[in-house]
Design a protein around this motif. Structure first.
Motif: not given
Length: 437
Positions: A54-59, A70-74, A82-85, A88-90
């Protein structure tokens, strides 16, 4: 925004559902908040993979703090694939490219109605400024829609919204109902034009009274405007919608003060878009309608219909009606009478007159005679002299074998069409045809 209120009250299930709806509209705050809820496990188990997505999409929408989050969570994820995939789905439903393709308007300073398709006004009557409102320096606007029949007459004018409520509506109705347009002709035949939209401003900008009213009210105006700007920046969709409407004129006191803050050329459209993305149905419909006609932004039928659909799904009757008409009138998509009938039915249930009128006509054309009579009763209860409803009733009676009664109703329809100076060739043709011989 009800989603924010639910979140503040720790009603996390409701907040998540509403944030999801707003996220589909490209609302970057909703996208970010979904990341926060997954990160902290609010109303659910903590899910760092979803938080990252979600953070990545907002970015991707340009929110810098979302990129940092997103960077901190990653960095703290054990399995980073897993989160990258998941992201991509979202992206298919919530991503920036999806928003860009399906919803994002392209605002231009010179966007205008396609003159090749628009009816041209041939007779104009200026709305009369209500005397008491003018004396007080009271300003406002009215948003109306109406149909134009094949003769160029204005039919079935509908007040969509206005500010202040009921202050200027009678003046608009009295003037616009008497306007005339050049008939639209296609293949040698005059054509109707549905859902002509107009936002008309009443402003006291001319002469001494304007200067006096602005001088008297400037301090109160300025304080009120500052409050409204603050609420708009906090995401109040209703306020954003009203500000957008004010910004569409440069001649009112409110517009001049608002322009000091909203200085960009495309401010009316951008603020309207904010209101639409914050879930306000009237803003969604106005934006969609503008995209369909090429006003405020470049004409885009696909995006326009998507915004009208959002408003229709929210239960806005005029949007439901417009969606049905676009289905029935469209030449570039397959006509789906059952889908159009469903949207007309939903609008008619709310008492929307044009929906009642058109659903009665559609049911008659489709041979659904038992469904016509209840609609006629509802429509004629609102306007018992309406020429089109009376003509539908005449044809229904003819189908039921009541030729004499059918002729009486058709002649009555013709009489009222003549008195309103509406198109009547279709009634005349039907009366002189072999149907009633």
């Amino acid at each position: 925004m009800t989603a924010t209120v639910a979140y503040q009250q720790e009603q996390f299930d409701k907040a998540r559902q509403e944030f999801m709806q707003l996220a589909r509209l490209g609302n970057v705050d909703a996208l970010y908040n979904l990341g926060v809820m997954n990160l902290h496990g609010q109303g659910q188990d903590k899910d760092y993979a979803k938080a990252f997505a979600w953070f990545s999409i907002a970015a991707d929408f340009g929110l810098s703090e979302a990129g940092s989050a997103a960077s901190l969570v990653y960095q703290h994820l054990p399995q980073q694939s897993e989160p990258v995939g998941l992201k991509q789905q979202l992206d298919h439903e919530f991503g920036f490219l999806n928003y860009q393709e399906n919803l994002q308007p392209i605002f231009t300073s010179d966007a205008s109605l396609d003159e090749a398709l628009a009816p041209q006004r041939s007779h104009f009557l200026e709305p009369v400024y209500p005397e008491e409102a003018y004396k007080k320096g009271l300003e406002g606007w009215v948003w109306v829609e109406f149909d134009i029949d094949p003769s160029g007459a204005v039919n079935d004018l509908e007040i969509i919204d206005g500010y202040p409520p009921r202050e200027f509506e009678r003046a608009i109705y009295n003037a616009v109902s008497r306007w005339r347009y050049q008939p639209l002709v296609k293949d040698g035949q005059p054509q109707p034009y549905h859902s002509r939209s107009l936002l008309y401003h009443f402003s006291t900008h001319k002469g001494r009274r304007y200067r006096e009213s602005f001088s008297r009210q400037s301090n109160a105006y300025q304080q009120r405007i500052s409050e409204l700007i603050e609420r708009a920046e906090q995401g109040d969709a209703v306020v954003q919608y009203y500000i957008s409407n004010w910004l569409m004129t440069e001649q009112s006191n409110a517009a001049m003060l608002l322009r000091r803050h909203f200085q960009q050329d495309n401010a009316p459209g951008e603020v309207l878009l904010d209101a639409a993305k914050n879930g306000y149905a009237l803003a969604q419909y106005r934006l969609g309608s503008s995209l369909l006609r090429g006003q405020l932004a470049e004409s885009d039928r696909h995006k326009g219909l998507n915004w009208v659909l959002q408003a229709a799904q929210s239960g806005l009757a005029v949007a439901q009606y417009r969606l049905a008409r676009e289905i029935l009138d469209s030449k570039d998509v397959q006509q789906d009478f059952s889908k159009a009938a469903r949207w007309l039915g939903q609008a008619a249930e709310q008492g929307h007159f044009r929906a009642i009128r058109d659903l009665a006509e559609l049911n008659l054309q489709q041979g659904l005679l038992n469904d016509v009579e209840p609609l006629l009763l509802r429509g004629l209860a609102l306007d018992d002299q309406h020429p089109q409803l009376l003509f539908i009733q005449a044809r229904l009676l003819s189908r039921q074998g009541q030729a004499k009664a059918a002729r009486i109703q058709a002649e009555k329809a013709l009489q009222h069409a003549e008195s309103r100076e509406w198109y009547r060739q279709d009634i005349q043709n039907w009366l002189s045809s072999s149907v009633l011989q």
